[in-house]
Design a protein around this motif. Sequence first.
Motif, PDB file in Angstrom:
ATOM      1  N   VAL A  75     124.094  28.996 107.000  1.00  0.00           N
ATOM      2  CA  VAL A  75     123.360  29.798 107.982  1.00  0.00           C
ATOM      3  C   VAL A  75     122.088  30.407 107.395  1.00  0.00           C
ATOM      4  CG1 VAL A  75     125.391  30.314 109.364  1.00  0.00           C
ATOM      5  CG2 VAL A  75     124.788  31.842 107.470  1.00  0.00           C
ATOM      6  N   GLU A  76     121.966  30.437 106.075  1.00  0.00           N
ATOM      7  CA  GLU A  76     120.757  30.948 105.422  1.00  0.00           C
ATOM      8  C   GLU A  76     120.693  30.385 104.018  1.00  0.00           C
ATOM      9  OE1 GLU A  76     117.613  31.718 105.335  1.00  0.00           O
ATOM     10  OE2 GLU A  76     117.967  33.411 106.700  1.00  0.00           O
ATOM     11  N   GLY A  77     119.478  30.224 103.485  1.00  0.00           N
ATOM     12  CA  GLY A  77     119.336  29.674 102.145  1.00  0.00           C
ATOM     13  C   GLY A  77     118.044  30.096 101.478  1.00  0.00           C
ATOM     14  N   LEU A  78     118.022  29.983 100.148  1.00  0.00           N
ATOM     15  CA  LEU A  78     116.850  30.360  99.357  1.00  0.00           C
ATOM     16  C   LEU A  78     116.905  29.633  98.020  1.00  0.00           C
ATOM     17  CD1 LEU A  78     115.306  33.861  99.088  1.00  0.00           C
ATOM     18  CD2 LEU A  78     115.825  32.651  96.984  1.00  0.00           C
ATOM     19  N   VAL A  79     115.771  29.150  97.551  1.00  0.00           N
ATOM     20  CA  VAL A  79     115.673  28.409  96.291  1.00  0.00           C
ATOM     21  C   VAL A  79     114.564  28.989  95.428  1.00  0.00           C
ATOM     22  CG1 VAL A  79     115.265  26.182  95.181  1.00  0.00           C
ATOM     23  CG2 VAL A  79     116.403  26.252  97.397  1.00  0.00           C
ATOM     24  N   HIS A  80     114.861  29.215  94.150  1.00  0.00           N
ATOM     25  CA  HIS A  80     113.837  29.504  93.147  1.00  0.00           C
ATOM     26  C   HIS A  80     113.661  28.260  92.273  1.00  0.00           C
ATOM     27  CE1 HIS A  80     113.401  33.670  94.066  1.00  0.00           C
ATOM     28  NE2 HIS A  80     114.588  34.033  93.624  1.00  0.00           N
ATOM     29  N   GLU A  81     112.422  27.872  92.034  1.00  0.00           N
ATOM     30  CA  GLU A  81     112.101  26.804  91.082  1.00  0.00           C
ATOM     31  C   GLU A  81     111.246  27.406  89.978  1.00  0.00           C
ATOM     32  OE1 GLU A  81     109.506  22.659  90.707  1.00  0.00           O
ATOM     33  OE2 GLU A  81     109.827  23.586  92.665  1.00  0.00           O
ATOM     34  N   PHE A  82     111.736  27.322  88.749  1.00  0.00           N
ATOM     35  CA  PHE A  82     111.008  27.846  87.588  1.00  0.00           C
ATOM     36  C   PHE A  82     110.599  26.701  86.670  1.00  0.00           C
ATOM     37  CE2 PHE A  82     114.093  31.219  88.725  1.00  0.00           C
ATOM     38  CZ  PHE A  82     113.236  32.295  88.910  1.00  0.00           C
ATOM     39  N   GLN A  83     109.383  26.776  86.141  1.00  0.00           N
ATOM     40  CA  GLN A  83     108.957  25.882  85.064  1.00  0.00           C
ATOM     41  C   GLN A  83     108.855  26.716  83.794  1.00  0.00           C
ATOM     42  OE1 GLN A  83     106.451  25.858  87.958  1.00  0.00           O
ATOM     43  NE2 GLN A  83     108.161  24.769  88.882  1.00  0.00           N
ATOM     44  N   LEU A  84     109.457  26.203  82.710  1.00  0.00           N
ATOM     45  CA  LEU A  84     109.442  26.930  81.438  1.00  0.00           C
ATOM     46  C   LEU A  84     108.790  26.071  80.365  1.00  0.00           C
ATOM     47  CD1 LEU A  84     112.327  27.739  82.991  1.00  0.00           C
ATOM     48  CD2 LEU A  84     112.502  29.198  80.991  1.00  0.00           C
ATOM     49  N   PRO A  85     108.056  26.701  79.437  1.00  0.00           N
ATOM     50  CA  PRO A  85     107.349  25.936  78.409  1.00  0.00           C
ATOM     51  C   PRO A  85     108.309  25.365  77.375  1.00  0.00           C
ATOM     52  CG  PRO A  85     107.153  28.283  77.976  1.00  0.00           C
ATOM     53  CD  PRO A  85     107.851  28.154  79.306  1.00  0.00           C
ATOM     54  N   ARG A  86     107.954  24.187  76.861  1.00  0.00           N
ATOM     55  CA  ARG A  86     108.669  23.564  75.752  1.00  0.00           C
ATOM     56  C   ARG A  86     107.670  23.252  74.659  1.00  0.00           C
ATOM     57  NH1 ARG A  86     113.814  24.717  76.369  1.00  0.00           N
ATOM     58  NH2 ARG A  86     112.531  26.526  76.862  1.00  0.00           N
ATOM     59  N   GLU A  87     108.047  23.457  73.416  1.00  0.00           N
ATOM     60  CA  GLU A  87     107.122  23.213  72.307  1.00  0.00           C
ATOM     61  C   GLU A  87     106.824  21.727  72.139  1.00  0.00           C
ATOM     62  OE1 GLU A  87     108.505  24.981  68.752  1.00  0.00           O
ATOM     63  OE2 GLU A  87     108.399  27.054  69.492  1.00  0.00           O
ATOM     64  N   GLU A  88     107.851  20.864  72.340  1.00  0.00           N
ATOM     65  CA  GLU A  88     107.656  19.445  72.084  1.00  0.00           C
ATOM     66  C   GLU A  88     107.837  18.593  73.332  1.00  0.00           C
ATOM     67  OE1 GLU A  88     110.316  18.349  68.995  1.00  0.00           O
ATOM     68  OE2 GLU A  88     109.355  19.602  67.469  1.00  0.00           O
ATOM     69  N   ALA A  89     108.613  19.064  74.314  1.00  0.00           N
ATOM     70  CA  ALA A  89     108.947  18.222  75.457  1.00  0.00           C
ATOM     71  C   ALA A  89     108.150  18.576  76.707  1.00  0.00           C
ATOM     72  CB  ALA A  89     110.446  18.327  75.745  1.00  0.00           C
ATOM     73  N   GLY A  90     107.055  19.326  76.562  1.00  0.00           N
ATOM     74  CA  GLY A  90     106.224  19.617  77.708  1.00  0.00           C
ATOM     75  C   GLY A  90     106.732  20.782  78.530  1.00  0.00           C
ATOM     76  N   GLU A  91     107.608  20.505  79.502  1.00  0.00           N
ATOM     77  CA  GLU A  91     108.021  21.535  80.436  1.00  0.00           C
ATOM     78  C   GLU A  91     109.466  21.326  80.855  1.00  0.00           C
ATOM     79  OE1 GLU A  91     105.259  23.425  83.707  1.00  0.00           O
ATOM     80  OE2 GLU A  91     106.301  21.688  84.532  1.00  0.00           O
ATOM     81  N   ALA A  92     110.210  22.412  80.936  1.00  0.00           N
ATOM     82  CA  ALA A  92     111.581  22.375  81.444  1.00  0.00           C
ATOM     83  C   ALA A  92     111.593  22.931  82.852  1.00  0.00           C
ATOM     84  CB  ALA A  92     112.508  23.190  80.542  1.00  0.00           C
ATOM     85  N   ARG A  93     112.569  22.522  83.638  1.00  0.00           N
ATOM     86  CA  ARG A  93     112.690  23.001  85.009  1.00  0.00           C
ATOM     87  C   ARG A  93     114.073  23.600  85.230  1.00  0.00           C
ATOM     88  NH1 ARG A  93     108.779  21.534  88.753  1.00  0.00           N
ATOM     89  NH2 ARG A  93     107.182  20.165  87.901  1.00  0.00           N
ATOM     90  N   LEU A  94     114.101  24.716  85.934  1.00  0.00           N
ATOM     91  CA  LEU A  94     115.342  25.382  86.299  1.00  0.00           C
ATOM     92  C   LEU A  94     115.289  25.705  87.782  1.00  0.00           C
ATOM     93  CD1 LEU A  94     118.021  26.930  85.626  1.00  0.00           C
ATOM     94  CD2 LEU A  94     116.568  28.949  85.250  1.00  0.00           C
ATOM     95  N   TYR A  95     116.333  25.291  88.505  1.00  0.00           N
ATOM     96  CA  TYR A  95     116.459  25.595  89.915  1.00  0.00           C
ATOM     97  C   TYR A  95     117.657  26.521  90.100  1.00  0.00           C
ATOM     98  CZ  TYR A  95     113.321  21.624  90.622  1.00  0.00           C
ATOM     99  OH  TYR A  95     112.248  20.767  90.580  1.00  0.00           O
TER     100      TYR A  95
END
Length: 269
Positions: free
Chosen positions: A144-164
């Motif tokens: 009946v209701e929903g919400l999503v956070h998408e975060f991008q986090l820095p990586r020293e060697e692998a570019g970027e990490a993603r967390l949902y």
Amino acid sequence: MPQTRPETAAPPRRRRTAAALCLTAAVMLGSSACGSEEPAVQSAEPTTVQAAEPTEETTEDPQDGGEEPEPSLGPLDEDQLMDLLVSSADLPAPPTGHSTHVGLGYFTEFIAVAHQDYRETFGENECTTAMDTINVELIGGDPVEGLVHEFQLPREEAGEARLYVWALSYEREVDSARVWDQILQACDGGLDSPTDTVTIDPLNAEGFTGVSLDMRSERDGVPPRITGYSATADAGHNLVMMSSVGLTEEEFLQVAAAQAATIDQALSG
């Protein structure tokens, strides 16, 4: 799965990498992982609002010898779901990007969709079918209701990490553990193809149940190894989900512990 429009199609190398990310994350959300069209998003920092009062379904009076019922949360509205989820301050590092998707439209169009990624890579079997339809099983047809956070986090060697991190509310109690049990039973032994291998193991985080995925690939243009973590927590009539690609297990568990604490706080009033 939503199709990418020709004028915005990613180059072959990007598409191959995106497909690998889809394979690794059990519930990887949105087009950033699966190569579909990027929807409009709302960028916002979570605000602090008062969550709904916990509801208690009492069937026996504790004074009469019955057990005191566990606290439970009824369906939450948009602001209350925002308060239920972790914020940027709970992450292992300041995010380089953050988007918030509000409402059920994003879930309907981009998340609760059966895909073909596993079946196309590893063939038709019980495990690939379960992995391609896990979003549908987890979300069901009646939120009946929903919400999503998408975060991008820095990586020293692998570019970027993603967390949902996302939450859904229902007019019923939720039970997501059964979905992970089905996945682990169907995927005992993992998956293999001539170029790809996926190992699927149980993940036990504080207050969460889920899976860890370790994908190794020999395909050109695809990272040789990607790890992903996906887990859910049930909060009465509310489902809380976390999924990541590029985070270490320690980092994922750190965020899971913070998310479990916010759920406990909401349950305790």
